[in-house]
Scaffold this active site. Structure first.
Site, PDB file in Angstrom:
ATOM      1  N   ASP A 127       2.373   1.616   3.299  1.00 26.66           N
ATOM      2  CA  ASP A 127       3.329   0.575   3.728  1.00 26.66           C
ATOM      3  C   ASP A 127       4.734   1.025   3.340  1.00 26.66           C
ATOM      4  OD1 ASP A 127       1.429  -1.345   4.637  1.00 26.66           O
ATOM      5  OD2 ASP A 127       1.099  -2.014   2.566  1.00 26.66           O
ATOM      6  N   HIS A 130       0.885  -1.153   0.000  1.00 23.57           N
ATOM      7  CA  HIS A 130       0.000   0.000   0.000  1.00 23.57           C
ATOM      8  C   HIS A 130       0.930   1.212   0.000  1.00 23.57           C
ATOM      9  CE1 HIS A 130      -2.813  -2.916   2.147  1.00 23.57           C
ATOM     10  NE2 HIS A 130      -3.383  -2.660   0.994  1.00 23.57           N
TER      11      HIS A 130
HETATM   12  C1  GLO Z   1      -9.088  -7.029   0.737  1.00 22.79           C
HETATM   13  C2  GLO Z   1      -8.113  -6.984  -0.348  1.00 22.79           C
HETATM   14  C3  GLO Z   1      -6.827  -6.298   0.063  1.00 22.79           C
HETATM   15  C4  GLO Z   1      -6.061  -5.858  -1.158  1.00 22.79           C
HETATM   16  C5  GLO Z   1      -4.884  -4.998  -0.815  1.00 22.79           C
HETATM   17  C6  GLO Z   1      -4.102  -4.570  -2.034  1.00 22.79           C
HETATM   18  O1  GLO Z   1     -10.080  -7.677   0.692  1.00 22.79           O
HETATM   19  O2  GLO Z   1      -7.875  -8.262  -0.822  1.00 22.79           O
HETATM   20  O3  GLO Z   1      -6.046  -7.142   0.853  1.00 22.79           O
HETATM   21  O4  GLO Z   1      -5.642  -6.964  -1.886  1.00 22.79           O
HETATM   22  O5  GLO Z   1      -5.360  -3.885  -0.144  1.00 22.79           O
HETATM   23  O6  GLO Z   1      -4.803  -3.670  -2.774  1.00 22.79           O
END
Ligand code: GLO
Ligand code: MG
Length: 343
Positions: A51, A48
């Site tokens: 992150d 993210h």
């Molecule tokens: C939640 C999502 C989340 C995304 C992450 C990357 O349900 O799967 O984990 O994959 O935020 O965008």
């Protein structure tokens, strides 16, 4: 040995808090996670924006780039690559009503600011993929947003990103619900329709997560296949999910082995990864898991992929063909059961 490159995000190793109880495991630093990711066989890290750049809201554009370069140094040190950056548009008070589809124009502006910064961060980390998990781009109260205007707002936001950076690729990660009740982009078909409506469809693809397909009542292997058929499967989040309830993010293949086999089968048969795509593992450890075993769900998921690749290798295509010609699908089905259950 797998034919795939694997990735996961720092959020996939977490403290175990859920909606009903607090954290139960110690916090692990980003650097320690990267070190362990390398050790357990991952090749890439998913991010993210915050992150990669914690406290992103407190920093100006130049500071954000500088902080991203610090993160890149950690990746380089452990020989890890960045797969993508995803703007986290669901945590901030300004994203309560969604990002791109918020009813408040100031909040929509903020969502774009985070999106542009995500692109800057991706450039510093050396990756060209932006993932949009459209978490709150939908409604709890159906009448609170105009559904047509909302779809157009998502397209407009993606267009702005494509125009901001001529190299960046946008991957829409579809999910039908949670945290919203009705998402504006629930399935791969929706993502690809949105792609085709943008100013540069060649740079807009999809990320399929197994659990999200199951939540939509769909077969994840067929969702993967649909995106592959359109040349649009640019990442996957393999995991598992026991039916249509809350999002479980279980280790890959532990609930529905046959469905998992078919996901690996379609990926292997179509040489997924030959353009550098990763097999992402968006899995979460159970809350009961102890500190010393808090990477097990990722390790198990890799192992499941590898074991299923073996099964695909041993798949008897001529017997399949025989069954198809005889129209004996009962025999074919039993063959799959035996293939999966025999050692
Ligand atoms: C939640 C999502 C989340 C995304 C992450 C990357 O349900 O799967 O984990 O994959 O935020 O965008
Ligand atoms: Mg995901």
């Amino acid at each position: 040995m797998s034919m795939f490159k694997f990735s996961a995000g720092p959020w996939n190793v977490h403290e175990g808090a859920d909606a009903f109880g607090p954290a139960v495991r110690k916090t692990i630093t980003f650097e320690k996670k990267v070190e362990m990711f390398k050790k357990i066989g991952l090749d890439g890290v998913q991010f993210h924006d915050d992150d990669a750049v914690p406290e992103i809201n407190e920093l100006n554009d130049a500071q954000i780039r500088a902080r991203a370069r610090e993160t890149k140094k950690i990746l380089d040190h452990y020989g890890m690559a960045a797969e993508f950056v995803a703007p986290r548009l669901w945590m901030d008070p300004r994203t309560i009503d969604g990002g791109y589809t918020s009813n408040n124009p100031k909040d929509r502006e903020y969502a774009m600011w985070r999106s542009y910064r995500s692109i800057d961060i991706a450039n510093e980390l050396g990756c060209d993929k932006i993932v949009l998990w459209l978490a709150r781009e939908g409604t709890m109260c159906a009448e609170s947003k105009d559904p047509i205007q909302s779809v157009n707002r998502i397209i407009e936001a993606i267009n702005k990103m494509l125009e901001y950076d001529k190299n960046i690729k946008v991957l829409v990660e579809t999910k039908p619900n949670e945290p919203v009740d009705r998402s504006f982009c629930p399935t791969i078909g929706h993502a690809l329709a949105i792609s085709s409506a943008t100013v540069d469809p060649s740079r807009v693809g999809a990320l399929l997560e197994s659990a999200h397909a199951i939540l939509a009542g769909l077969d994840p292997a067929n969702e993967i296949a649909f995106a592959l058929a359109m040349g649009k499967l640019w990442s996957v989040h393999l995991n598992d999910q026991n039916g249509m309830k809350y999002d479980q993010d279980k280790a890959f293949g532990v609930e529905n082995l046959r469905q998992a086999f078919n996901q690996i089968k379609v990926l292997v048969e179509n040489n997924y990864g030959s353009n550098g795509e990763y097999v992402g593992l968006d899995v979460k450890a159970m809350r009961t898991q102890k500190d010393e075993a808090c990477y097990r769900h990722i390790e198990n998921s890799i192992k499941m992929v590898e074991m299923l690749e073996e099964k695909v290798k041993n798949f008897d295509y001529s017997y399949q063909q025989q069954c198809i010609e005889a129209r004996d699908y009962e025999a074919l089905e039993m063959y799959i059961m035996e293939l999966l259950m025999k050692g």
